[in-house]
Structure formats: structure tokens, C-alpha cells
Design a protein around this motif. Sequence first.
Motif, short mmCIF file in Angstrom:
data_model
loop_
_atom_site.label_atom_id
_atom_site.label_comp_id
_atom_site.label_asym_id
_atom_site.label_seq_id
_atom_site.Cartn_x
_atom_site.Cartn_y
_atom_site.Cartn_z
N ARG A 1 -1.63 -17.06 -38.89
CA ARG A 1 -1.98 -16.96 -40.31
C ARG A 1 -0.72 -16.96 -41.17
N THR A 2 -0.70 -17.75 -42.22
CA THR A 2 0.45 -17.82 -43.11
C THR A 2 0.21 -16.96 -44.35
N GLU B 1 1.33 -24.68 -40.06
CA GLU B 1 0.17 -24.97 -40.91
C GLU B 1 0.35 -26.27 -41.69
N ARG C 1 -6.47 -26.88 -45.03
CA ARG C 1 -7.12 -25.86 -44.20
C ARG C 1 -6.11 -24.84 -43.71
N ARG C 2 -6.40 -23.57 -43.91
CA ARG C 2 -5.55 -22.50 -43.42
C ARG C 2 -5.79 -22.31 -41.94
#
Length: 592
Positions: free
Chosen positions: A547-548, A564, A94-95
Motif C-alpha cells: 500500500r502506498t 504501484e 488502481r491502488r
Amino acid sequence: MSRIRSVATSAAHKGREALEINRRTVLAAAGAVTLSVGVGYALRPTDSEAAPAAAEEQQPVAEGRRAAAAPLAPYTKGTTLASVAAPRGSSGYRRLGDGAGWARAVRSDLAAAKSGRANRRTALAAFVQFTDLHLMDVQHPLRLEFLRAHDPHAWRPHEALTVPGAISLVERVNALRGAPVTGSPLHFVMTTGDNTDNNAHSELEWFMKVMSGGRITPNTGDPRHYEGVQNSGLKQYWQASSTVRDQDKALGFPHLAGYLAAAIREVKSPGLNLPWYSTVGNHDALPLGCFGSHADPYLAAAAIGGKKLMTVTDAEAKKLQDAIRTAKDPKGSGYRDFLKAHARSMRSVTADEKRAPYTSADYLKAHLDPAYQGLGPAGHGYSTANVAAGTQYYAFRISDDVIGISLDTTDAGGHYDGSIGTTQLAWLEQTLKENKDSYAVVFSHHTSQTMTNTRPDPAHPSDGRQTGAELVTLLNRHAGVLAWVNGHIHRNLITPHKASNGNSFWEITTASHVDYPQLARVVELADNKDGTISLFTTLIESAAPHRTDFSDLSQTGLAALYRELAFNAPGASKVLGGSAADRNTELVLKKG
């Protein structure tokens, strides 16, 4: 000393002349800068072996941020009040993205929260707690990664990124405007132990540079490339940079070409723009955090050697893990025999003396090294008297009305749970008595519930060991104790303690920065001017974006990836963030 003066006004009440005398007598010899209002300074020496033997040996806290001309307005930006990393989707890898913040909960377990207190309150002090950074030499030959054969969480896919993750936490603190509720300047950062992971000299150097600033290459062994489980080809570990279909990729973990080269590349820490203090944890004092400080010499030799065990069977992993968890091998002799029995299964790696275990004296001397002073204080709480006495506990003044006390709760006899020595407990009692006109905040690594290990200290076999329950009883004898701040369990938990004599305090336990949700905590102390004190706790994440971007392997990109990967780590607990009552809070106490 009155307990109702604020950080922002107490100096005026003391008088300019007294302040100038204090500057000259306590600070001038060390070449200190002008003392800021509310910046802590060393306590007067006592007859304790943990305190400096003479006034000349005292070192001041370096100047922190000056109080603003007017109090800052309360704010949420940069804290978990505004936003917290949150997962997208419902299954698989999951992001993360921006999620809703956590509201502040008012806890009245120990005293009623009276109306109008926000308009009356005056700040006493404010600081930041780091805990369980676990800066990790992931190529270290003694690591227990192979336990993943039985326990998926015994090795975590994000472990190679602890250094950029910790630097990003420093960057977050440096960007804070002050204390989120009271507007007080932040006075210092306190680490509450497990700053390193494997008790290795390499990790100790990285920790000191993360905190005080400097360039760090998180690599040992071969300087040209990584040598460890993540380029072993073994499918039980995430082979990030290769196309091997490992068990983590089967769960959705990405293939990231160049990941391992990026993970060992030089990074730079700006260092904290606040003074910082240090508390020792079991991973800082014991090899692998669990074997006694006088562990088998075979392990010390293996730590710097050229062989590394990377895989065993499920049954073998379970047997060894059970022995560690139940403290059946506190000296590491069983682990020695385990490694010897698997000698033919070991893989060759590049030997490196930087991986040698460090002693308590090494830990103290690193803190006293001028190269790592940063904004101070010199020694980061420790003094040359600690080196001479072999102790790792001390007291310091946070503000006019508040003292801090850092304890050593690691049991040198072995095992990861702790206790406190009888001599140290007596010193603590004496320190609280001598400062009965001040409030006190106590810091340790272990929690009250994890101080059940009372093995004798091999260096001090006649000194008894006391449990967390005994420490709670002592703290409840002293009306000025406001809080006991600790870590160790990698979970947010806030516990009220109230004695039959009416005394009470809050135990504030903060999640680690190695397991998700990777948090630190701002703590503010305020006098409500109505017979109560409020302790505000506000959690913060690192400065890395939620966010990556898998194509971004920069220092910042790796810090985002660190978070993450930690969320997605197989076997990771999803409840370490705690409940609303354990996160952003106002903790009310009845105090005179």
C-alpha cells in the motif's frame, strides 16, 4: 566427486584435514575469513582465457551465512507464497494492497515426482537471482523517451525511482531467513544482466553501490534540481510535481508536490548481506541497450552534452522504433542522423561527463574495485584475467557438488537480442567436461529464444556467433547441467529441455525489476535421494509495503510508489508475472 552429498554435510565427508588444506592454499593469501560450509569459492584455473592465469590470482567468495545447527523449517513469510501486491478497483488508476499469495506448482515434465521425497531430500545449494534492474539515469540526453509519441510504454512514469526500488529489493533479501523450502543458507545473489539502462558511468556507480552498500544520489546534470521530461511541461509525460493536466493525470495519476526533488535526493543502500556475482546484459554493454559497442562517436559526445530531445511526431517515433526493433541500425548511425535532424528541437540541459558510456573494461574494473567489494567475492566473479583477455564470462564453485557458469550473451555488433561467441562456447564445453562430477547451473542474460542475433563482434570479427538453439544442444550433451537461469524478456517463464540422449535441464527465466510485478527469484537445489533432483523456485518482491501513501516521499515510500506506478504504467503488460507453472515451483529432474 559424489553427487549426493549435501551442503550441510559434505565438509564432514571430505574430512577436516582436507578442508584445512583448502583453507590454507586457496584462501589464506587473500586474507579470507574462515570458509563456511556451503559457501562457494573460485574454480581451479583452467587454460581458458576467462580463468585466472595463476592460482595466486584467484579470489575467494566472502563468507556467507553459516548453516544453522538444524535445518530451518520451511517458511513463506516475505515471499510471494504468503502475499503478492494486488490491485484494488477495476478501472482507472488502481491502488495496490495485500493480495493472496501464489501457491507452489509441482512440474513433472522431465521426471516423475516420487512420494516421500520431502522426507529424504538433502539440500545442495540455494541462491537468489536478480535480473533487469535497469538502474536508470532518467536525465540522460540520449534516452528514447520521445518514442512515447507512438508507443505509450516507451517511457514509463516510474522510471525515476529505479534506485530506491532496487535498494528495497536488497532489503528484502537481507531479511530472508534462508532458503524457503530446504532451510539451506542462501549462498549468494546473481544478477543476470541489464543492471544499468543507458550504459552510463553514472548508472554503473549506482549499481555497484546498491549491491555492495553506500550512499547514492540518483541525479546527474544540475545538482540542484531535476532536468528532464518530467518538468518539461510536455503533456505526453507525467508532470508529477506540477499542476499541468498531462495525459497520465487524465488516467488518474496523482499530483505529487515535491516528487521530483524526492526522486533525486540521496538514498542509502545497506548492501547485500550475501556475496554477489554479476552477469552482463545488453543494456550493460551497448549504448541504450541496442547500438553496437563501437557505436558512432557522435552518440558518445551527445551523451555528456547539454542538449536533450524530448518530443517528436508519432510518425517520426514509429519510424525510429521500427528501425531499432528490426535491427536496421545496429551501429547507431541512423539514430545519429535522427538527432542531428532534430537539433533545433532539443532543449538545453546541464552537461555532465558522468553520463559517458562505459566500456566492457570499465565494467570489469568497477567490479574489481575494492570500494565495491561488499561481502565479495573480489571481482564478483570477474578476475584480472578477464580484463587482460577482454572477456566477461567465468565459472565458480557454488558448493561441493555444484558449479556456476556465467556467460556473456550480448552481441557487441549491436541489437538487443543476443548470441554467444564460438570461442566462449568452446570454453563452456571444456568447463563442463572438466567438472563432469559436479552439477552445473548456467547463468546468462538472454534466453534460448532471444539468442538469434549473430552479427560479428567488431573486436573479434573472425569469431563466429552461435544461437540459443546451439547452446541448448551443447547443454543437453552434459548430464550434470541442472538449470539455465536468465532474464531479458521481463517475464516469468520456465521451460523444460530434454534431449534424445535422455539428458534434461530446466530453463528458468525471471521477470524484471523495472516492469510490474517487479520480482526476483530464490532458487534451491535438492537431492531427493530417489534418482531425482528438485529445483525449487520462489519469487520475492521488494521489502516496500504494497500500500502506498502519496504523502510519504521517504526512501521506503518511493519504493512502494515505484511498484504501484509500474502497475499503472500506460501500455504495461499484465501477463509478465507468468502462469502458476512459471512462478513458485518445484521442478523435478531425473539425475544420477
